[in-house]
Design a protein around this motif. Structure first.
Motif, PDB file in Angstrom:
ATOM      1  N   PHE A 136       0.894  -1.106   0.046  1.00 59.73           N
ATOM      2  CA  PHE A 136      -0.041   0.108   0.108  1.00 59.73           C
ATOM      3  C   PHE A 136       0.893   1.128   0.202  1.00 59.73           C
ATOM      4  CE2 PHE A 136       0.240   1.101   4.630  1.00 59.73           C
ATOM      5  CZ  PHE A 136       0.804  -0.131   5.064  1.00 59.73           C
ATOM      6  N   GLY A 137       0.270   2.333  -0.296  1.00 60.20           N
ATOM      7  CA  GLY A 137       1.206   3.660  -0.608  1.00 60.20           C
ATOM      8  C   GLY A 137       0.944   4.630   0.559  1.00 60.20           C
ATOM      9  N   THR A 138       1.476   5.698   0.122  1.00 57.20           N
ATOM     10  CA  THR A 138       1.798   6.976   1.300  1.00 57.20           C
ATOM     11  C   THR A 138       0.331   7.685   1.277  1.00 57.20           C
ATOM     12  OG1 THR A 138       2.286   8.500  -0.567  1.00 57.20           O
ATOM     13  CG2 THR A 138       3.998   7.330   0.794  1.00 57.20           C
ATOM     14  N   HIS A 139      -0.612   7.162   0.456  1.00 58.84           N
ATOM     15  CA  HIS A 139      -1.839   8.139   0.518  1.00 58.84           C
ATOM     16  C   HIS A 139      -2.829   7.253   1.198  1.00 58.84           C
ATOM     17  CE1 HIS A 139      -0.570  11.267  -1.980  1.00 58.84           C
ATOM     18  NE2 HIS A 139      -0.106  10.551  -3.092  1.00 58.84           N
ATOM     19  N   ASN A 140      -2.849   5.909   1.509  1.00 55.43           N
ATOM     20  CA  ASN A 140      -3.807   5.077   1.921  1.00 55.43           C
ATOM     21  C   ASN A 140      -3.243   4.325   3.307  1.00 55.43           C
ATOM     22  OD1 ASN A 140      -2.420   3.346   0.337  1.00 55.43           O
ATOM     23  ND2 ASN A 140      -4.251   2.344  -0.336  1.00 55.43           N
ATOM     24  N   LEU A 141      -2.319   4.984   3.788  1.00 55.85           N
ATOM     25  CA  LEU A 141      -2.147   4.210   5.174  1.00 55.85           C
ATOM     26  C   LEU A 141      -3.099   4.016   6.105  1.00 55.85           C
ATOM     27  CD1 LEU A 141       1.311   5.602   6.152  1.00 55.85           C
ATOM     28  CD2 LEU A 141      -0.160   5.609   7.902  1.00 55.85           C
ATOM     29  N   TYR A 142      -4.326   4.842   6.220  1.00 53.74           N
ATOM     30  CA  TYR A 142      -5.325   4.868   6.929  1.00 53.74           C
ATOM     31  C   TYR A 142      -6.172   3.490   6.557  1.00 53.74           C
ATOM     32  CZ  TYR A 142      -7.773   6.159   3.000  1.00 53.74           C
ATOM     33  OH  TYR A 142      -8.000   6.286   1.543  1.00 53.74           O
ATOM     34  N   ASP A 143      -5.879   3.008   5.586  1.00 53.09           N
ATOM     35  CA  ASP A 143      -6.451   1.680   5.056  1.00 53.09           C
ATOM     36  C   ASP A 143      -6.011   0.537   5.588  1.00 53.09           C
ATOM     37  OD1 ASP A 143      -8.846   1.257   3.984  1.00 53.09           O
ATOM     38  OD2 ASP A 143      -7.950   1.148   1.704  1.00 53.09           O
ATOM     39  N   LEU A 144      -4.938   0.529   6.713  1.00 53.18           N
ATOM     40  CA  LEU A 144      -4.030  -0.529   6.910  1.00 53.18           C
ATOM     41  C   LEU A 144      -5.001  -1.852   7.496  1.00 53.18           C
ATOM     42  CD1 LEU A 144      -1.461  -2.012   7.135  1.00 53.18           C
ATOM     43  CD2 LEU A 144      -0.884  -0.507   8.980  1.00 53.18           C
ATOM     44  N   PRO A 145      -6.061  -1.292   8.535  1.00 58.77           N
ATOM     45  CA  PRO A 145      -6.762  -2.373   9.080  1.00 58.77           C
ATOM     46  C   PRO A 145      -7.515  -3.352   8.035  1.00 58.77           C
ATOM     47  CG  PRO A 145      -7.258  -0.300  10.195  1.00 58.77           C
ATOM     48  CD  PRO A 145      -6.194   0.012   9.282  1.00 58.77           C
ATOM     49  N   ARG A 146      -8.086  -2.716   6.966  1.00 54.61           N
ATOM     50  CA  ARG A 146      -8.725  -3.274   5.817  1.00 54.61           C
ATOM     51  C   ARG A 146      -7.921  -4.145   5.039  1.00 54.61           C
ATOM     52  NH1 ARG A 146      -9.466  -3.099   0.628  1.00 54.61           N
ATOM     53  NH2 ARG A 146      -8.466  -1.188   0.348  1.00 54.61           N
ATOM     54  N   LEU A 147      -6.736  -3.745   4.784  1.00 58.70           N
ATOM     55  CA  LEU A 147      -5.677  -4.408   4.151  1.00 58.70           C
ATOM     56  C   LEU A 147      -5.103  -5.720   4.746  1.00 58.70           C
ATOM     57  CD1 LEU A 147      -3.711  -1.430   2.691  1.00 58.70           C
ATOM     58  CD2 LEU A 147      -5.014  -2.991   1.501  1.00 58.70           C
ATOM     59  N   ILE A 148      -5.024  -5.555   5.977  1.00 58.67           N
ATOM     60  CA  ILE A 148      -4.582  -6.912   6.988  1.00 58.67           C
ATOM     61  C   ILE A 148      -5.622  -7.601   6.751  1.00 58.67           C
ATOM     62  CG2 ILE A 148      -3.921  -7.691   9.095  1.00 58.67           C
ATOM     63  CD1 ILE A 148      -2.185  -5.376   9.513  1.00 58.67           C
ATOM     64  N   TYR A 149      -6.910  -7.326   7.104  1.00 54.02           N
ATOM     65  CA  TYR A 149      -8.179  -8.234   6.995  1.00 54.02           C
ATOM     66  C   TYR A 149      -8.359  -9.176   5.936  1.00 54.02           C
ATOM     67  CZ  TYR A 149     -13.106  -9.189   7.853  1.00 54.02           C
ATOM     68  OH  TYR A 149     -14.381  -9.711   8.130  1.00 54.02           O
ATOM     69  N   GLU A 150      -8.092  -8.386   4.880  1.00 53.43           N
ATOM     70  CA  GLU A 150      -8.281  -9.068   3.460  1.00 53.43           C
ATOM     71  C   GLU A 150      -7.294  -9.796   3.029  1.00 53.43           C
ATOM     72  OE1 GLU A 150      -9.677  -5.838   0.839  1.00 53.43           O
ATOM     73  OE2 GLU A 150     -11.627  -5.670   2.028  1.00 53.43           O
TER      74      GLU A 150
END
Ligand code: SAM
Ligand code: SF4
Length: 471
Positions: A136-150
């Motif tokens: 993931f990139g510098t613009h969607n760091l906030y999305d980390l919980p979803r990225l881990i989950y998926e």
């Protein structure tokens, strides 16, 4: 699959920047329970602070920190792409993680930071490092919980990188590296597009946080007894220029200083955006530290022009002289040697500027071509050998070190205020930093950590001072 694109990342529009308040999706709240994480960080203070947010996000969904990477359930590499060696280090680490994952197939690996924003890197990960779960990139760091989950299932490498101008995200969880000094972002991205630099592509457009949000964060830190804040940005002196609020860095510095937090620092300053008012404010407020990092990059007007730096050596000197009038100020810099086409004469002009400015210290680098930047094309015809560049760097460093020692020696027998940060490698000693950001070692114990104390300087070296605690 959302792949990065440097050509999209280069675009700039007049579109208004959105400020978005972060909110955790309840679905992800418990995914880290009984699991551990480890974040490996490369690069600048900006990345260090992003890691504080990454750790905050991970702990907000139940993960606990594991100091040993080899034992963690989730490993995140927060990468840097400023020079080739930063790339090499991260790829070296990915190689090591491959072996760990062979032994522990459930290990989850995420890659983020500036390297994730580059197509060449992502393509290499897809080709050779399929053990990575997600990028993931510098613009969607906030999305980390979803990225881990998926992406815990290890089925394939998922790429989720946005090549956008970027938003401002407020209210991200944060796990600060210590409890007495803190980084506070004030501006994200960069619009300077210096021809050698990848940052405007990896970090998006220049976008300031609203003053009220910054002040709220500083007030909270003050209440928690923090002693120092460092206002962060690729070019803090451009603060406010992208907002329609009529305030700039000098106004922000006044407000932050007025919170009475004991120490205020700011980094990095591009010479082009430095105003006289900013200098006056630094001079006026005793809790704004007399320390400015003012990258020069080169002392040759010809090279400065090729670099797209927007100032000449004469203009730099004029600004430097104004700053030098701030009592006790220390000024440091960044210098690149071996920019494509740099001649011996150009390099001598850089040495000449160092002799003029007598910097307190400097970060010096050999030019590293970055794919997609204008200077990388010039590099294709560069005739200077690496050996010559290394010799220039060596010569430059010797000169810089002489001036560091000279400036440090002037402090012997003075009393300096030092914020104590930790235990030194030498037993029975602690270390900390003066107001001018110089490292001091002196006898003391862990009770002093986090306190500002008076230290008499007894001895000076190029990179540090030795002292003794005084009442
Ligand atoms: N924004 C800051 C500025 O403009 O001064 C610094 C950004 S960068 C993280 C830190 C330093 O890395 C720069 O000041 C420059 O000296 C160096 N740098 C950037 N790109 C480089 C490259 N392609 N090769 C070598 N050094 C580079
Ligand atoms: Fe890179 Fe120049 Fe922006 Fe600094 S000001 S981040 S060197 S483009």
């Amino acid at each position: 699959m959302q792949l990065p694109s440097l050509s999209d990342a280069r675009k700039r529009s007049k579109k208004e920047v959105k400020t978005i308040d972060y909110k955790l999706n309840k679905e992800y709240q418990k995914i880290g329970l009984n699991k551990t994480y480890h974040v490996k960080t490369y690069g600048c203070q900006m990345n260090e602070h992003d890691t504080e947010n990454i750790e905050g996000l991970l702990e907000s969904i139940g993960f606990t920190k594991e100091e040993e990477m080899e034992k963690a359930d989730v490993v995140i590499l927060n990468t840097c792409s400023i020079r080739e060696n930063a790339h090499n280090k991260a790829f070296g680490m990915l190689g090591r993680l491959k072996h760990i994952k062979e032994e522990r197939p459930n290990l989850v690996i995420g890659v983020c930071g500036c390297m994730a924003q580059e197509e060449v890197v992502v393509n290499e990960i897809l080709a050779k490092y399929r053990h990575v779960n997600f990028v993931f990139g510098t613009h969607n760091l906030y999305d980390l919980p979803r990225l881990i989950y998926e992406n815990m299932d290890n089925s394939k490498t998922k790429i989720d990188v946005l090549s956008i101008e970027g938003d401002v995200i407020e209210g991200l969880p944060v796990k600060r590296a210590n409890n007495f000094k803190a980084y506070v972002n004030i501006i994200y991205g960069c619009d300077k597009f210096c021809t050698y630099c990848i940052v405007p592509y990896t970090r998006g457009k220049q976008r300031s946080r609203k003053m009220e949000d910054i002040l709220k964060e500083v007030e909270e830190l003050k209440e928690q007894n923090y002693q120092e804040v460092t206002l962060l940005g690729q070019n803090v002196n451009a603060y406010g220029k992208d907002l329609d609020e009529g305030y700039d860095l000098s106004d922000l510095l006044i407000k932050v200083a007025e919170t009475k937090i004991p120490r205020v620092r700011f980094i990095t300053s591009h010479p082009w955006d430095f105003t006289d008012k900013m200098i006056e404010v630094i001079k006026k407020y005793p809790n704004i530290m007399p320390y400015v990092h003012l990258p020069i990059q080169s002392g040759s007007n010809r090279i400065l022009k090729l670099m797209g730096r927007r100032y000449t050596r004469e203009e730099y000197k004029e600004l430097f002289n104004k700053l030098k009038k701030i009592p006790g100020i220390s000024i440091t810099t960044d210098i690149i040697v071996g920019f494509p086409g740099e001649t011996e004469e150009d390099f001598n002009e850089t040495l000449d500027m160092v002799n003029y400015c007598k910097y307190d210290s400097a970060f010096t680098f050999i030019y590293s071509p970055r794919v997609g930047t204008p200077a990388a094309k010039l590099y294709e015809n560069d005739k200077t050998t690496l050996e010559e560049k290394e010799q220039r760097l060596y010569k430059l460093n010797e000169l810089i070190n002489n001036y560091s020692l000279l400036n440090n020696t002037k402090l012997v027998n003075t009393i300096q205020k030092v914020l104590v940060e930790g235990l030194s490698t030498k037993k029975g000693e602690v270390f900390g930093y003066t107001e001018t950001n110089k490292l001091v070692n002196f006898k003391g114990d862990s009770d002093l950590i986090g306190k500002i104390v008076n230290v008499k300087i007894l001895d000076a070296k190029s990179f540090s001072l030795d002292g003794e605690l005084v009442e």
